[in-house]
Structure formats: C-alpha cells, structure tokens
Write an enzyme that holds these catalytic residues in place. Sequence first.
Site, PDB file in Angstrom:
ATOM      1  N   ASP A 180       1.771 -12.663   1.855  1.00 43.99           N
ATOM      2  CA  ASP A 180       1.043 -12.649   0.610  1.00 43.99           C
ATOM      3  C   ASP A 180       0.018 -11.678   0.757  1.00 43.99           C
ATOM      4  O   ASP A 180      -0.096 -10.873   1.639  1.00 43.99           O
ATOM      5  CB  ASP A 180       0.531 -14.060   0.528  1.00 43.99           C
ATOM      6  CG  ASP A 180       0.624 -14.438  -1.138  1.00 43.99           C
ATOM      7  OD1 ASP A 180      -0.062 -13.939  -1.755  1.00 43.99           O
ATOM      8  OD2 ASP A 180       1.282 -15.315  -1.157  1.00 43.99           O
ATOM      9  N   HIS A 213       1.934  -9.955  -5.126  1.00 46.59           N
ATOM     10  CA  HIS A 213       1.478 -10.928  -4.017  1.00 46.59           C
ATOM     11  C   HIS A 213       1.617  -9.964  -2.656  1.00 46.59           C
ATOM     12  O   HIS A 213       1.979 -10.552  -1.546  1.00 46.59           O
ATOM     13  CB  HIS A 213       2.010 -12.284  -3.946  1.00 46.59           C
ATOM     14  CG  HIS A 213       1.409 -13.121  -4.827  1.00 46.59           C
ATOM     15  ND1 HIS A 213      -0.011 -13.471  -4.645  1.00 46.59           N
ATOM     16  CD2 HIS A 213       1.890 -13.839  -5.907  1.00 46.59           C
ATOM     17  CE1 HIS A 213      -0.059 -14.411  -5.658  1.00 46.59           C
ATOM     18  NE2 HIS A 213       0.743 -14.461  -6.352  1.00 46.59           N
ATOM     19  N   GLU A 241       3.784 -14.008 -10.489  1.00 44.35           N
ATOM     20  CA  GLU A 241       2.673 -13.394 -10.790  1.00 44.35           C
ATOM     21  C   GLU A 241       2.423 -11.831 -10.557  1.00 44.35           C
ATOM     22  O   GLU A 241       1.421 -11.404 -10.085  1.00 44.35           O
ATOM     23  CB  GLU A 241       1.459 -14.289  -9.912  1.00 44.35           C
ATOM     24  CG  GLU A 241       1.397 -15.769 -10.512  1.00 44.35           C
ATOM     25  CD  GLU A 241       0.497 -16.461  -9.614  1.00 44.35           C
ATOM     26  OE1 GLU A 241      -0.188 -17.560 -10.114  1.00 44.35           O
ATOM     27  OE2 GLU A 241       0.466 -16.256  -8.278  1.00 44.35           O
ATOM     28  N   THR A 273      -2.341 -22.632   1.422  1.00 46.97           N
ATOM     29  CA  THR A 273      -3.423 -22.752   2.088  1.00 46.97           C
ATOM     30  C   THR A 273      -4.701 -22.189   2.042  1.00 46.97           C
ATOM     31  O   THR A 273      -5.357 -21.659   2.842  1.00 46.97           O
ATOM     32  CB  THR A 273      -2.837 -22.461   3.601  1.00 46.97           C
ATOM     33  OG1 THR A 273      -2.367 -21.232   3.769  1.00 46.97           O
ATOM     34  CG2 THR A 273      -1.660 -23.620   4.054  1.00 46.97           C
TER      35      THR A 273
END
Length: 724
Positions: A178, A239, A303, A431
């Site tokens: 990410d 990402h 996204e 997370t």
Amino acid sequence: MLAWAAAPAHAAALIPQPRQVEPMPGAFLLDGEVALVAAAGSRVAEAGEFLREAIARDHGIGLRGRPGAHGRTIELRLDPAIAGGEAYRLEVSPRTIELRAADPRGLFWAVQTLRQWLPAGRGRLEVPAVRIDDAPRLAYRGHMLDVARHFVPVESIKRQIDLLSYYKINAFRWHLTDDQGWRIEIRKYPRLTEVGAWRTEPDGSRHGGYYTQAQVREVVEYARRRNVAVIPEIEMPGHASAALVAYPELACGRAPETVPNSWGVFKDVMCVGEERVFGFVADVLDEVAGLFPAPYLHIGGDEAPAGRWLEHAPTRQRMRELGLADGHALQGWFVRRVQQYLAGKGKTLMGWDEILEGGADPAAVVEVWRGEAQGLRALEAGHRIVNAGPFYLDAPPDRLTLETLYRTPVVPPAYAAHAAQVLGAEAPLWTEHVTERNLEPMLYPRLLAFAELAWSAPVAPDYDGFVGRVRAHYPRLRAWNVAYGPESRALVRYRIAREDGGWRLQAERGFDDLRLHYRLDGGEPDADSPWFVDGLLLRAPGAVRVAPFRDGRAYHASQRYVLSAHAALGKPLRWSAPPHRQYRQGGEGMLSDGLFGGDNHADGLWAGWQGEDVQLTLDLQRPIPVQAISTRFLRQSGSWILLPKAVRYYVSLDGRDWRRLYSATPAQDPDDARREVRVLRYAPATPVQARWLRIEIDRYGPLPPGHPGAGSEAFFFLDEVVVE
C-alpha cells in the site's frame, strides 16, 4: 500451533454451528490405547497427523499407530458418498470415532470439529457419542489482514492462521502493499523492500519490515496444512506510493520522495500510459504468482486518482490512441490487461469494486466494499462477488458490535436473484490504527460471528444461542493467550480535562479487569509500571503515556498525552465559528487546556474547521508581559487537512484597540503526503503588555485540482493557543 486443554463437551459450544447434530447413546473412551488410522502417503494421512499432534498437545494423550487389544480407533477416510468438497460426517460411537468426507478438505474440517467436541481434561476422556453432518453454505470464507500500514511478524501471522483454521475460515488474504509500505520481497526489484518497506513516523521513529520469499513460502505451506488458502494483494495502479518512492520512473511526473507516514488517498499513481509500468507489473506478478498456489490474485484497483494521468502528456497520448474517454476508461483498460496476463498464468483476478468503473471482464471476482448497489451492479454484469463491506473489523466494537455483525446477512436479499454468483464473504482488518498489540482485540470475538455467518449463513440468526457458545470459547482463547476484545464496548476510551489545577485522565474500560499502566516520563509502560483503573489525577505538566493491560499483556498501543503549563492555561477563549461537529469534543476551552493533540486528528484534542475563516479571542484576565505566542496546526493532506492560507496575531489591553504583532502565510505542498505539525511562533524582541489576544485564521479553501478531494473545502486543525 495453538494448544488448549479445556474444550467443551456438548454441541452448544461448536463454532460455526453444524448443519445437523444428533446425539447418540454412550461414549467413546479416549486414552493411550486408542489407535489413529489414516491412509498413508496422502492428505488423509496429513490430516490424521495434525489430529494426532493436537490430541497429544491439547489433552496429553498419545495415540497408537495400530489398534490395540481394546480395538478402539479413530479412523479418517475418504467417502465419495459425502456430497460436497468441504462437507464431512463425524460419528462418535463407543467403539470408534469416524471422520469421513469425499475430499481431504472436508476431512480436515471434521478434524477441527472433533477438536471442539472433545471434553475438557488430560489423559483419559469420555467423548459423548454423536453424529454430525455438516457442509458450508459459502465456498469463500475469508479474512483480510492489512500488513502494509503496520507490519505483522511471521509468527503472529501463523497464529492467526491457526485461529482461522480452527473456525473454518478458509482464505487468508494478505494485503502486502500500500502507500505506507511494501512488504514482500521481489528479487528483480530490491528497492521495493530496501526503500519501500520503511517509513519515518511523525515522532522520528522508523517503522517497517517485509517478508522474504522464503518466509512467504513458509506461511503458505503452514496455511495449506490447515486448509487455508493464502491470497496476496498487490495494490495497483493506486495506493502505490511506497513502490513509486523506490522506483520513481513508474510515476506520472513527480514521484513522492518519502514513504507516507499518514493515511488517506494520495494522488500518486502508477503511470499506466507508460509501457515500462506493464513490464514492472508483469515482473512483480511473475514472482508473486510463483509463491502463492491459490487460484486468486488480488490487485486492489481501488481509489486510483486519475488526476495525474490526465496531467501527463504520454498518458493522454495513450488514451487518444486507444480511444479512451476518461480516467475510468483508462483504469478499466489497465485492469483488463493485467487480468489477461494473470489468466495466462492460471490466476483469476480479484479487485475491489472500483474495477467496475472502467468495465472489468466478467471473469474477474469483485470484492464489494461500497455497498449493496455496487454488489448488485457487479452481479448484473456477470461477476462473482465477495461481500466485504459490512464486515470491516477496523470499525470499533462499540460501533460494529458482536450482535450487529452476527445479525448482518452475509448474502443480503438484494442479491437473491444472483445468489449463485456470491462466492463468499470476507472480514477485512485495515491497520491504520491497529498494531500487533491491538490486532486481536479488534478481531476477536467478532471473527467468530463472521465465521459462523460465512459457514452456516443462518436465515434467522439465534444471537442468544450464539453468544452463549462464544462465551464457552473464552476460556480456551485466554488459555491460548488470545487477547480478545469486548463484545459491544470499546476496549478503552480516554478523556482528559483540566481539574483541580491539574488534569484528570479518565478511562472507560471495556473489561472490569483491565488495568491502565502508565509512565510519567513519556516512556512506554509495561506490566510493572504503576496502574489505575478509572481515573488518574496529573498535577504537573509533562508527558504521560498510558496503555491497557489484561492478564499482564498489553492489549492496545499506548496513548501519549503532552501537558503544558503556560499563561493562557484555563483562560476564557471564544471562537467566531464552531469547529466541525466531529472535531470539537472539548468545546471552546479545548484550545487553552494545556493539552497538545496526538497522532490521530480525531483524538478529541484537535479542533478542526472546514469551509470557515475563524477568529479566536482569548482573555488573559489581566495585563501581562507576553514573551511569545504560538499555535500548532496539523497538515495531513491525504485526510484533506492542510495548513491555513494565513494566520495573524493581535493583542489588546482593553479589548477594543488591537495591535497586529504577527502575520504568516504558511508554505505547503498539497501533494506532500507526509504528516506534519507546524508551529507558528512569534517572540517579540521585548515583551508586549496585553490582556487580550486575537488570532485570525484564513482557511486554505478548496482542495486543488489533482487532489483526490479536488473542489471540496480543505480542513484546518488546531490544538492549542500557547502564551508565554
């Protein structure tokens, strides 16, 4: 591997609940005279060895290799009459325990059910006779763990796989890359882990880590032996900031210079108009596909901001050549090209539901997170889907309670006409605010509810019966040192406010036996640090750090509070416009309470405004010599938080005539993903007499073109007005 010696002895404690449980007369005596029989050299033998080891570890009973004088046996065998690849039959009679299935996968689930069925004790057990026929409703029952935001070591990954397997969750999705970290070794591109696996946190510390290919193979094999498929997720084309920092030539124009240490959606994106990006993607997928035998490979696809593509001339040229109208079409072309490449390697592409925007091929599996409308859209387009949106376990347990989750339909009525296309469901844990310390309190016991929904998919869930079974599992979870959280309350919520000339730190605990250990020097508390349970009065300024402990183990990352004594402390302050309703928990006094905001802009200590210019007026209550004035602003572009356009300080002796002392126009780059606290401090050469202080703050305005929130008003966040 998990071991436990206090299992329940009746069907009421089986999770997930089997389709059919029929108690039978009598009991089977399980002791050292019992032989375990399984065909050699097969998956059947592997399941048998797993069971042999579990009984020895859990109950201290060593099983024989061949029948003894008493002739009592545990037999594992394949039976083609059992319909379904994961279906099984477990029969316990006074002479034998039989585990049967048509497929080794079902046989292994029979092993896990038998482990739950065995009564408590060690050395000699009377196992109630029973017949259990069972099969799952859904083929895909998954849990996704994001290790990119916060790294999780291999041993902890294995521990979670043990628990997934125990509760018949058959897919572990490993979110490996990410913006904030690249966690898998790619030998052709070593900088992905040399550079992309590490970031500098706002406090200056370093966070990171990655898995070598040897470690990945170790985890995959560990999971295979436990009936769990490991499915990687390699995010693309968005990402991907960590990858772009390592290999800036993959970006459109300017690449980020550092791995982001904040959260949100960043405009940095792989430049899919450049052919070299596809060379990189193919090389990475070649290595990843060779490590994971599972049929699916997840590419994220969510996204992905198109702004950078549209700014980049080579990409615009590629769009013209392909006749693509916009960024959605370009992303769709990218996804289909990657999908074809994966199909050539025998892999089925999975992606988040944004892959629908550009028209993904129907062969792709769509993971639905944005609601039933997106799921229905995918189903009507011919896709198989995995339903994930209702089961995000990063939602705190007081918002997504155990009961709420258990009553959520895993296949909602809107999907009824396409039920055959619902491959399954998944419970993700993102997370951003989860570390290894609070990972398990976020997962358990809610993951048990998800396991039952995904396996049994009850039409009319019996929550009372379910929660009784869950509570029967708590002793084994504690014996395994699994740090499960509350069923319907936050693990802990803190409030801190001025009281009796100091500050009171108040805690609302999710467990009565939770202890709050703390240190007053800002250091990390441990089990030997002093503790409190409900409230702590702090008399002196400084740094206090507090963390919840249970059974001597930390259950959550620590929370740090910085307390400051200054001339404006506790003085009346008024604002011309209130902050956004989510970011004004402390009222007007929160800007003169001596408390600095922490790493989380929603921690209740930061005040946040959107779409407002603001004037703050502070009454020092008597004239004093002012030696310095400072304000602290947060910049976190990915969360739409930018610095103000301008800030001005004024002073007055009477509240009518004002003198301007300071004006600042903070420089900033809206594309900079790093989190920053900017202090605007003015210190005159000689002290200035003042009773009143006014601060004028001009908002940034709309987020600029190319930003993921372009056109929307930026926030600005302020935590304290400090007067020296």
